[in-house]
Design a protein around this motif. Sequence first.
Motif, PDB file in Angstrom:
ATOM      1  N   ALA A 169      39.875  42.202  32.240  1.00 54.47           N
ATOM      2  CA  ALA A 169      40.540  40.792  31.186  1.00 54.47           C
ATOM      3  C   ALA A 169      41.088  40.723  30.180  1.00 54.47           C
ATOM      4  N   GLU A 170      42.081  41.996  30.205  1.00 58.62           N
ATOM      5  CA  GLU A 170      42.589  42.152  28.669  1.00 58.62           C
ATOM      6  C   GLU A 170      43.406  42.104  29.415  1.00 58.62           C
ATOM      7  N   THR A 171      44.225  42.016  30.614  1.00 58.97           N
ATOM      8  CA  THR A 171      45.642  41.813  31.235  1.00 58.97           C
ATOM      9  C   THR A 171      45.533  40.689  31.813  1.00 58.97           C
ATOM     10  N   ALA A 172      44.466  40.074  32.024  1.00 58.55           N
ATOM     11  CA  ALA A 172      44.442  38.281  31.741  1.00 58.55           C
ATOM     12  C   ALA A 172      45.024  37.446  30.439  1.00 58.55           C
ATOM     13  N   VAL A 173      43.908  38.186  29.659  1.00 53.57           N
ATOM     14  CA  VAL A 173      44.496  37.868  27.914  1.00 53.57           C
ATOM     15  C   VAL A 173      45.432  37.618  27.977  1.00 53.57           C
ATOM     16  N   ARG A 174      45.974  39.316  27.374  1.00 58.02           N
ATOM     17  CA  ARG A 174      47.524  39.542  27.614  1.00 58.02           C
ATOM     18  C   ARG A 174      48.517  38.861  28.318  1.00 58.02           C
ATOM     19  N   ILE A 175      48.640  38.099  30.100  1.00 56.60           N
ATOM     20  CA  ILE A 175      49.199  37.775  30.543  1.00 56.60           C
ATOM     21  C   ILE A 175      49.316  35.830  29.956  1.00 56.60           C
ATOM     22  N   LEU A 176      48.475  35.715  29.666  1.00 59.29           N
ATOM     23  CA  LEU A 176      48.299  34.338  29.240  1.00 59.29           C
ATOM     24  C   LEU A 176      48.876  33.672  28.065  1.00 59.29           C
ATOM     25  N   GLU A 177      47.949  34.857  26.980  1.00 57.07           N
ATOM     26  CA  GLU A 177      49.122  34.494  25.823  1.00 57.07           C
ATOM     27  C   GLU A 177      50.243  34.686  25.606  1.00 57.07           C
ATOM     28  N   GLN A 178      51.289  36.117  26.794  1.00 53.34           N
ATOM     29  CA  GLN A 178      52.009  36.277  26.409  1.00 53.34           C
ATOM     30  C   GLN A 178      53.270  34.849  27.103  1.00 53.34           C
ATOM     31  N   GLY A 183      39.155  31.759  26.321  1.00 51.72           N
ATOM     32  CA  GLY A 183      38.110  32.766  26.744  1.00 51.72           C
ATOM     33  C   GLY A 183      38.717  33.135  27.830  1.00 51.72           C
ATOM     34  N   ILE A 184      38.095  34.347  28.760  1.00 48.89           N
ATOM     35  CA  ILE A 184      37.999  34.755  30.265  1.00 48.89           C
ATOM     36  C   ILE A 184      37.022  35.418  30.740  1.00 48.89           C
ATOM     37  N   LEU A 185      36.501  35.018  31.714  1.00 53.01           N
ATOM     38  CA  LEU A 185      34.879  36.021  32.533  1.00 53.01           C
ATOM     39  C   LEU A 185      35.617  36.411  33.786  1.00 53.01           C
ATOM     40  N   THR A 186      35.130  37.542  33.890  1.00 56.51           N
ATOM     41  CA  THR A 186      35.829  38.524  34.805  1.00 56.51           C
ATOM     42  C   THR A 186      34.210  38.668  35.611  1.00 56.51           C
ATOM     43  N   GLU A 187      34.467  38.818  37.101  1.00 61.77           N
ATOM     44  CA  GLU A 187      32.664  38.612  37.594  1.00 61.77           C
ATOM     45  C   GLU A 187      32.386  39.764  38.276  1.00 61.77           C
ATOM     46  N   LEU A 188      31.420  40.597  37.674  1.00 60.08           N
ATOM     47  CA  LEU A 188      30.906  42.105  38.165  1.00 60.08           C
ATOM     48  C   LEU A 188      30.618  42.108  39.285  1.00 60.08           C
ATOM     49  N   ASP A 189      29.661  43.114  39.433  1.00 60.74           N
ATOM     50  CA  ASP A 189      29.571  43.344  41.178  1.00 60.74           C
ATOM     51  C   ASP A 189      27.999  43.101  41.570  1.00 60.74           C
ATOM     52  N   HIS A 190      27.064  42.262  40.583  1.00 54.36           N
ATOM     53  CA  HIS A 190      25.183  42.648  40.561  1.00 54.36           C
ATOM     54  C   HIS A 190      25.211  41.450  40.621  1.00 54.36           C
ATOM     55  N   ALA A 191      23.825  41.099  41.457  1.00 50.82           N
ATOM     56  CA  ALA A 191      23.461  39.830  41.058  1.00 50.82           C
ATOM     57  C   ALA A 191      21.872  40.381  40.477  1.00 50.82           C
ATOM     58  N   SER A 192      21.355  38.921  39.698  1.00 51.97           N
ATOM     59  CA  SER A 192      20.296  39.006  39.934  1.00 51.97           C
ATOM     60  C   SER A 192      19.279  38.393  41.061  1.00 51.97           C
ATOM     61  N   SER A 223      47.785  25.004  35.069  1.00 54.03           N
ATOM     62  CA  SER A 223      48.360  25.008  35.592  1.00 54.03           C
ATOM     63  C   SER A 223      48.114  26.567  35.768  1.00 54.03           C
ATOM     64  N   LEU A 224      48.999  27.083  35.007  1.00 53.07           N
ATOM     65  CA  LEU A 224      48.898  29.003  34.681  1.00 53.07           C
ATOM     66  C   LEU A 224      47.672  29.693  34.953  1.00 53.07           C
ATOM     67  N   ALA A 225      46.705  29.044  33.728  1.00 48.78           N
ATOM     68  CA  ALA A 225      45.232  29.817  34.021  1.00 48.78           C
ATOM     69  C   ALA A 225      44.770  29.522  35.794  1.00 48.78           C
ATOM     70  N   ASP A 226      45.084  28.645  36.838  1.00 47.18           N
ATOM     71  CA  ASP A 226      44.581  28.460  37.689  1.00 47.18           C
ATOM     72  C   ASP A 226      44.576  29.324  38.496  1.00 47.18           C
ATOM     73  N   PHE A 227      45.677  29.977  38.281  1.00 44.77           N
ATOM     74  CA  PHE A 227      45.669  31.324  39.069  1.00 44.77           C
ATOM     75  C   PHE A 227      45.839  33.190  38.832  1.00 44.77           C
ATOM     76  N   ILE A 228      44.194  32.181  37.633  1.00 45.86           N
ATOM     77  CA  ILE A 228      43.852  34.093  37.905  1.00 45.86           C
ATOM     78  C   ILE A 228      42.692  34.043  38.227  1.00 45.86           C
ATOM     79  N   PRO A 229      42.627  34.875  38.330  1.00 45.51           N
ATOM     80  CA  PRO A 229      41.178  35.497  39.480  1.00 45.51           C
ATOM     81  C   PRO A 229      40.067  35.450  38.708  1.00 45.51           C
ATOM     82  N   GLY A 230      39.436  34.898  37.870  1.00 48.25           N
ATOM     83  CA  GLY A 230      38.418  34.350  36.942  1.00 48.25           C
ATOM     84  C   GLY A 230      38.745  33.408  35.730  1.00 48.25           C
TER      85      GLY A 230
END
Length: 279
Positions: free
Chosen positions: A144-153, A270-279, A167-174
């Motif tokens: 998430a931090e990397t994605a934020v940094r890339i998009l801000e830059q 904002g950015i949301l990154t999926e974790l590995d567990h489900a409810s 268009s750039l945001a659509d390439f982020i995996p989140g």
Amino acid sequence: MLRSQERFELAVRGSQDGLWDWDLRTGDVYYSPRWKSILGHEDHEIAHRIEEWEQRLHPDERERVIAANYAHANGSTPYYEYEYRLRHKDGSYRWILARGVALRDASGKAYRMAGSHVDITERKLSEDERERLIIREREARTEAETAVRILEQAREALRASEAQYHSLADFIPGIVWTARPDGSIDFANQFWLDFTGMTLEATLGTGWTAMVHPDDLPGVAQLWTRSLQSGEPIEVQYRIKRAADGVYRWFLARAKPLRNKEGQIAKWFGILTELDHAS
């Protein structure tokens, strides 16, 4: 003598631990019924020999566990306590906490060892899962931090139009979103649309809240309101409903304000990154 034997048998039957008693001179081992049932066996299915234990040890651990056992018997270690896996009757492996003590003659030579086995499989699995989730959360935060940094830059360097930024945001995996200073959502990327099945129109404003797990929404709303009032970044985990199967998946959500030259909030990002567990 009879009463002592009766007390021993009652103690064995009443114990939830698997008990064992090993005669080092003959190799005979008494395995209690509970010891055998932990591994899925009836009392008659396991012979009272040390080989019965050895052959059930996990191949990755057999050598060091046997060495630890004999090290205590030989007096090299003051006590015997070990965690390892034993093969269950169904072919799976159960995690065992083994404790034992050697009985020694006048010369200090061990002639007998006795102890207990406790099935700790559920605890070990919980520990492994907790560690895996901690690692995944750290990874997600880094992503998430990397994605934020890339998009801000990218946003600062390109000074691009909103269409180029989207268009750039659509390439982020989140999930990527932006909101007006009052917190009203004005953009969500393709990942959000695909994951939730919502249209952009339905998402805008506060429409996105329809996909948040009902148990999580009050806490998320409270934190979001607090951040809007204080201007402070927000980090929180909550569940979002996946359109494909209706399952709620956990996400690590981060948001921060983007300010203009005067220091006023011009936009929330904002950015949301999926974790590995489900409810």
